[in-house]
Design a protein around this motif. Structure first.
Motif, PDB file in Angstrom:
ATOM      1  N   ASP A  67      91.938  62.911  67.054  1.00  0.00           N
ATOM      2  CA  ASP A  67      91.129  62.400  65.951  1.00  0.00           C
ATOM      3  C   ASP A  67      90.201  61.295  66.457  1.00  0.00           C
ATOM      4  N   LYS A  68      89.334  60.835  65.616  1.00  0.00           N
ATOM      5  CA  LYS A  68      88.303  59.869  66.006  1.00  0.00           C
ATOM      6  C   LYS A  68      88.727  58.429  65.761  1.00  0.00           C
ATOM      7  N   GLY A  69      89.981  58.199  65.395  1.00  0.00           N
ATOM      8  CA  GLY A  69      90.463  56.852  65.155  1.00  0.00           C
ATOM      9  C   GLY A  69      90.264  56.416  63.716  1.00  0.00           C
ATOM     10  N   GLN A  70      90.434  55.116  63.501  1.00  0.00           N
ATOM     11  CA  GLN A  70      90.346  54.556  62.167  1.00  0.00           C
ATOM     12  C   GLN A  70      89.454  53.326  62.161  1.00  0.00           C
ATOM     13  N   ARG A  71      88.938  53.029  60.998  1.00  0.00           N
ATOM     14  CA  ARG A  71      88.234  51.776  60.763  1.00  0.00           C
ATOM     15  C   ARG A  71      89.014  51.001  59.712  1.00  0.00           C
ATOM     16  N   LYS A  72      88.913  49.670  59.811  1.00  0.00           N
ATOM     17  CA  LYS A  72      89.591  48.791  58.870  1.00  0.00           C
ATOM     18  C   LYS A  72      88.606  47.755  58.363  1.00  0.00           C
ATOM     19  N   ARG A  73      88.706  47.419  57.092  1.00  0.00           N
ATOM     20  CA  ARG A  73      87.906  46.343  56.518  1.00  0.00           C
ATOM     21  C   ARG A  73      88.532  45.034  56.981  1.00  0.00           C
ATOM     22  N   ALA A  74      87.710  44.117  57.472  1.00  0.00           N
ATOM     23  CA  ALA A  74      88.218  42.850  57.993  1.00  0.00           C
ATOM     24  C   ALA A  74      87.238  41.727  57.688  1.00  0.00           C
ATOM     25  N   ALA A  75      87.766  40.507  57.691  1.00  0.00           N
ATOM     26  CA  ALA A  75      86.959  39.305  57.500  1.00  0.00           C
ATOM     27  C   ALA A  75      87.151  38.402  58.713  1.00  0.00           C
ATOM     28  N   LEU A  76      86.058  37.785  59.132  1.00  0.00           N
ATOM     29  CA  LEU A  76      86.087  36.840  60.253  1.00  0.00           C
ATOM     30  C   LEU A  76      85.332  35.608  59.806  1.00  0.00           C
ATOM     31  N   HIS A  77      85.917  34.429  60.051  1.00  0.00           N
ATOM     32  CA  HIS A  77      85.164  33.220  59.740  1.00  0.00           C
ATOM     33  C   HIS A  77      85.390  32.143  60.803  1.00  0.00           C
ATOM     34  N   PHE A  78      84.383  31.290  60.916  1.00  0.00           N
ATOM     35  CA  PHE A  78      84.383  30.173  61.849  1.00  0.00           C
ATOM     36  C   PHE A  78      84.253  28.894  61.039  1.00  0.00           C
ATOM     37  N   ASP A  79      85.085  27.906  61.365  1.00  0.00           N
ATOM     38  CA  ASP A  79      85.037  26.622  60.681  1.00  0.00           C
ATOM     39  C   ASP A  79      84.374  25.571  61.561  1.00  0.00           C
ATOM     40  N   ALA A  80      84.082  24.407  60.990  1.00  0.00           N
ATOM     41  CA  ALA A  80      83.460  23.272  61.688  1.00  0.00           C
ATOM     42  C   ALA A  80      82.090  23.656  62.252  1.00  0.00           C
ATOM     43  N   VAL A  81      81.362  24.511  61.512  1.00  0.00           N
ATOM     44  CA  VAL A  81      80.040  24.976  61.949  1.00  0.00           C
ATOM     45  C   VAL A  81      78.982  23.955  61.530  1.00  0.00           C
ATOM     46  N   GLN A  82      78.183  23.536  62.494  1.00  0.00           N
ATOM     47  CA  GLN A  82      77.133  22.557  62.233  1.00  0.00           C
ATOM     48  C   GLN A  82      75.760  23.192  62.119  1.00  0.00           C
ATOM     49  N   SER A  83      75.555  24.328  62.810  1.00  0.00           N
ATOM     50  CA  SER A  83      74.246  24.985  62.768  1.00  0.00           C
ATOM     51  C   SER A  83      74.410  26.481  63.007  1.00  0.00           C
ATOM     52  N   VAL A  84      73.433  27.233  62.488  1.00  0.00           N
ATOM     53  CA  VAL A  84      73.397  28.688  62.672  1.00  0.00           C
ATOM     54  C   VAL A  84      71.976  29.061  63.063  1.00  0.00           C
ATOM     55  N   VAL A  85      71.836  29.782  64.178  1.00  0.00           N
ATOM     56  CA  VAL A  85      70.535  30.242  64.644  1.00  0.00           C
ATOM     57  C   VAL A  85      70.651  31.737  64.934  1.00  0.00           C
ATOM     58  N   THR A  86      69.735  32.521  64.352  1.00  0.00           N
ATOM     59  CA  THR A  86      69.719  33.960  64.618  1.00  0.00           C
ATOM     60  C   THR A  86      68.504  34.305  65.465  1.00  0.00           C
ATOM     61  N   ALA A  87      68.652  35.338  66.258  1.00  0.00           N
ATOM     62  CA  ALA A  87      67.541  35.858  67.062  1.00  0.00           C
ATOM     63  C   ALA A  87      67.647  37.376  67.093  1.00  0.00           C
ATOM     64  N   GLY A  88      66.518  38.047  66.893  1.00  0.00           N
ATOM     65  CA  GLY A  88      66.489  39.504  66.957  1.00  0.00           C
ATOM     66  C   GLY A  88      67.135  40.192  65.769  1.00  0.00           C
ATOM     67  N   ILE A  89      67.311  39.468  64.663  1.00  0.00           N
ATOM     68  CA  ILE A  89      67.916  40.020  63.448  1.00  0.00           C
ATOM     69  C   ILE A  89      67.018  39.664  62.272  1.00  0.00           C
ATOM     70  N   ASP A  90      66.652  40.665  61.487  1.00  0.00           N
ATOM     71  CA  ASP A  90      65.867  40.421  60.279  1.00  0.00           C
ATOM     72  C   ASP A  90      66.837  40.073  59.157  1.00  0.00           C
ATOM     73  N   THR A  91      67.024  38.785  58.911  1.00  0.00           N
ATOM     74  CA  THR A  91      68.003  38.351  57.918  1.00  0.00           C
ATOM     75  C   THR A  91      67.592  38.694  56.482  1.00  0.00           C
ATOM     76  N   ASN A  92      66.360  39.120  56.282  1.00  0.00           N
ATOM     77  CA  ASN A  92      65.907  39.541  54.952  1.00  0.00           C
ATOM     78  C   ASN A  92      66.208  41.007  54.683  1.00  0.00           C
ATOM     79  N   ALA A  93      66.599  41.753  55.702  1.00  0.00           N
ATOM     80  CA  ALA A  93      66.932  43.173  55.544  1.00  0.00           C
ATOM     81  C   ALA A  93      68.396  43.276  55.118  1.00  0.00           C
TER      82      ALA A  93
END
Length: 145
Positions: free
Chosen positions: A58-84
């Motif tokens: 079989d092709k395996g399974q997918r699972k719904r998951a959540a990931l979070h990071f704490d103590a975040v001071q800044s977020v910078v994206t590159a190469g991602i259209d955050t409006n899409a």
């Protein structure tokens, strides 16, 4: 198989989380930074590599998951259209680069070269499966150069 609940407080821990979320599918609308809480979170459909490695037909399974990071001071994206908002990203790896003491940069690398860089006071990440599991439509593969 039981649901994963992992905590990363150092680079070695983060490597374990990165391995478990390799090839996760993430909608852009399912990523966000809560400035007041200093938390960056994302929901994903991760490929369950634990069950996908047994040579089964079989092709395996997918699972719904959540990931979070704490103590975040800044977020910078590159190469991602955050409006899409309906755009979909394929998560390849998560790394941590120390900068000053426990502070550093967490980098989420996506297929196609997109990145999210989090400036953090210290490394603190949590990954948790949310219970939903389904058959994957395909098993992820990577060309080895």
């Amino acid at each position: 198989m039981t649901d994963l609940k992992l905590l990363a407080l150092d680079t070695e821990d983060l490597e374990v989380i990165s391995a478990h979320v390799q090839d996760a599918v993430v909608r852009i609308a399912d990523m966000g930074y809560a400035r007041g809480d200093r938390r960056f979170a994302l929901l994903m459909n991760r490929f369950d590599w634990e069950t996908g490695q047994h040579g089964r037909r079989d092709k395996g399974q997918r699972k719904r998951a959540a990931l979070h990071f704490d103590a975040v001071q800044s977020v910078v994206t590159a190469g991602i259209d955050t409006n899409a908002h309906e755009g979909v990203l394929n998560l390849l790896a998560i790394t941590f680069m120390p900068v000053d003491g426990p502070a550093g940069i967490v980098e989420l690398s996506f297929a196609g070269g997109g990145t999210v860089r989090l400036g953090v006071e210290c490394l603190e990440a949590r990954l948790a499966d949310l219970g939903a599991t389904w058959a994957a439509s395909a098993k992820p593969t990577h060309a080895i150069d």
